[in-house]
Design an enzyme around this catalytic site. Structure first.
Site, mmCIF file in Angstrom:
data_model
loop_
_atom_site.group_PDB
_atom_site.id
_atom_site.type_symbol
_atom_site.label_atom_id
_atom_site.label_comp_id
_atom_site.label_asym_id
_atom_site.label_seq_id
_atom_site.Cartn_x
_atom_site.Cartn_y
_atom_site.Cartn_z
ATOM 1 N N HIS A 22 0.650 -1.223 -0.310
ATOM 2 C CA HIS A 22 0.076 0.254 0.047
ATOM 3 C C HIS A 22 1.256 1.180 0.064
ATOM 4 O O HIS A 22 0.635 2.200 -0.716
ATOM 5 C CB HIS A 22 -1.101 -0.106 1.075
ATOM 6 C CG HIS A 22 -2.071 -0.624 1.644
ATOM 7 N ND1 HIS A 22 -2.065 -1.825 2.634
ATOM 8 C CD2 HIS A 22 -2.957 -1.340 0.461
ATOM 9 C CE1 HIS A 22 -3.548 -2.365 2.294
ATOM 10 N NE2 HIS A 22 -3.414 -2.620 1.030
ATOM 11 N N LYS A 46 -15.646 -8.601 4.088
ATOM 12 C CA LYS A 46 -14.320 -8.779 4.671
ATOM 13 C C LYS A 46 -14.347 -8.328 6.048
ATOM 14 O O LYS A 46 -15.344 -7.479 6.406
ATOM 15 C CB LYS A 46 -12.956 -7.817 4.624
ATOM 16 C CG LYS A 46 -12.352 -7.816 2.838
ATOM 17 C CD LYS A 46 -11.650 -6.960 2.728
ATOM 18 C CE LYS A 46 -11.377 -7.004 0.816
ATOM 19 N NZ LYS A 46 -9.985 -5.994 0.713
ATOM 20 N N ARG A 96 -1.747 -6.185 -8.337
ATOM 21 C CA ARG A 96 -0.360 -6.985 -7.755
ATOM 22 C C ARG A 96 -0.073 -8.363 -8.793
ATOM 23 O O ARG A 96 1.212 -8.552 -9.134
ATOM 24 C CB ARG A 96 -1.015 -8.207 -6.511
ATOM 25 C CG ARG A 96 -0.460 -6.744 -5.379
ATOM 26 C CD ARG A 96 -0.773 -7.362 -3.789
ATOM 27 N NE ARG A 96 -2.806 -7.701 -4.311
ATOM 28 C CZ ARG A 96 -3.399 -8.273 -3.743
ATOM 29 N NH1 ARG A 96 -3.044 -7.864 -2.619
ATOM 30 N NH2 ARG A 96 -4.513 -8.736 -3.588
ATOM 31 N N SER A 134 -3.193 -8.073 2.089
ATOM 32 C CA SER A 134 -3.499 -8.011 4.177
ATOM 33 C C SER A 134 -3.808 -8.620 4.269
ATOM 34 O O SER A 134 -3.538 -9.280 5.793
ATOM 35 C CB SER A 134 -4.596 -6.590 4.566
ATOM 36 O OG SER A 134 -3.600 -5.383 3.843
#
Length: 171
Positions: A22, A46, A96, A134
């Protein structure tokens, strides 16, 4: 000539916790705009380890040393409504892997339909930071693994303390 309008970008995310990946996107994204608004939100899909306020404070602290105009604020609305409210013309997103691209491409297309005045800009994560997520940081921490290579030192301490409070899974 008229006054030059500041270019404002929004970098949205849950940042639960904020990772070195990040931070890479924040540093690089801040170079593309006059002001970068980091929008900290809760993804209902989440279950966050940290509260909204804890994540806001974490992101503010981690970004404090960056030499750029960065504002960290929470939001709980459609991203395009948030971007409009901030006066943003750019959404910054980090990629990513190919799986990220497929999801982000779909989201960018939907956002374009909602508000065509805001462009989505994709930044590829630094090669050494690409595997960081994360979700995986939290999983590694819950099993007592080292997370030093994925988050800053203060974030590591906060994650470890939270895991101890929650009770580690490993054993």
């Amino acid at each position: 000539m008229g006054e030059v309008k500041a270019r404002i970008g929004v970098y949205p995310g849950t940042f639960d916790p904020i990772t070195l990946g990040h931070m890479d996107i924040i540093r690089r994204g801040a170079k593309l705009v006059d002001k970068l608004v980091i929008g900290v939100t809760t993804n209902i899909a989440k279950s966050p380890m940290f509260s909204d306020e804890e994540r806001l404070e974490m992101v503010r602290r981690e970004c404090a040393g960056i030499d750029a105009e960065i504002v960290v604020t929470g939001f709980n609305s459609l991203l395009m409504d948030f971007a409009e409210a901030q006066g943003a013309s750019i959404i910054v997103r980090g990629l990513r892997a190919v799986a990220d691209f497929e999801y982000e491409y779909q989201m960018a297309g939907m956002n374009q339909q909602i508000n065509g005045r805001v462009e989505t800009v994709f930044l590829m994560a630094d090669v050494c930071l690409q595997p960081i997520a994360s979700r995986l940081v939290k999983e590694i921490a819950l099993y007592g693994g080292p997370i030093d290579k994925f988050v800053g030192p203060m974030v590591r301490d906060e994650v470890v303390a939270r895991v101890e409070k929650l009770g580690r899974k490993g054993g």
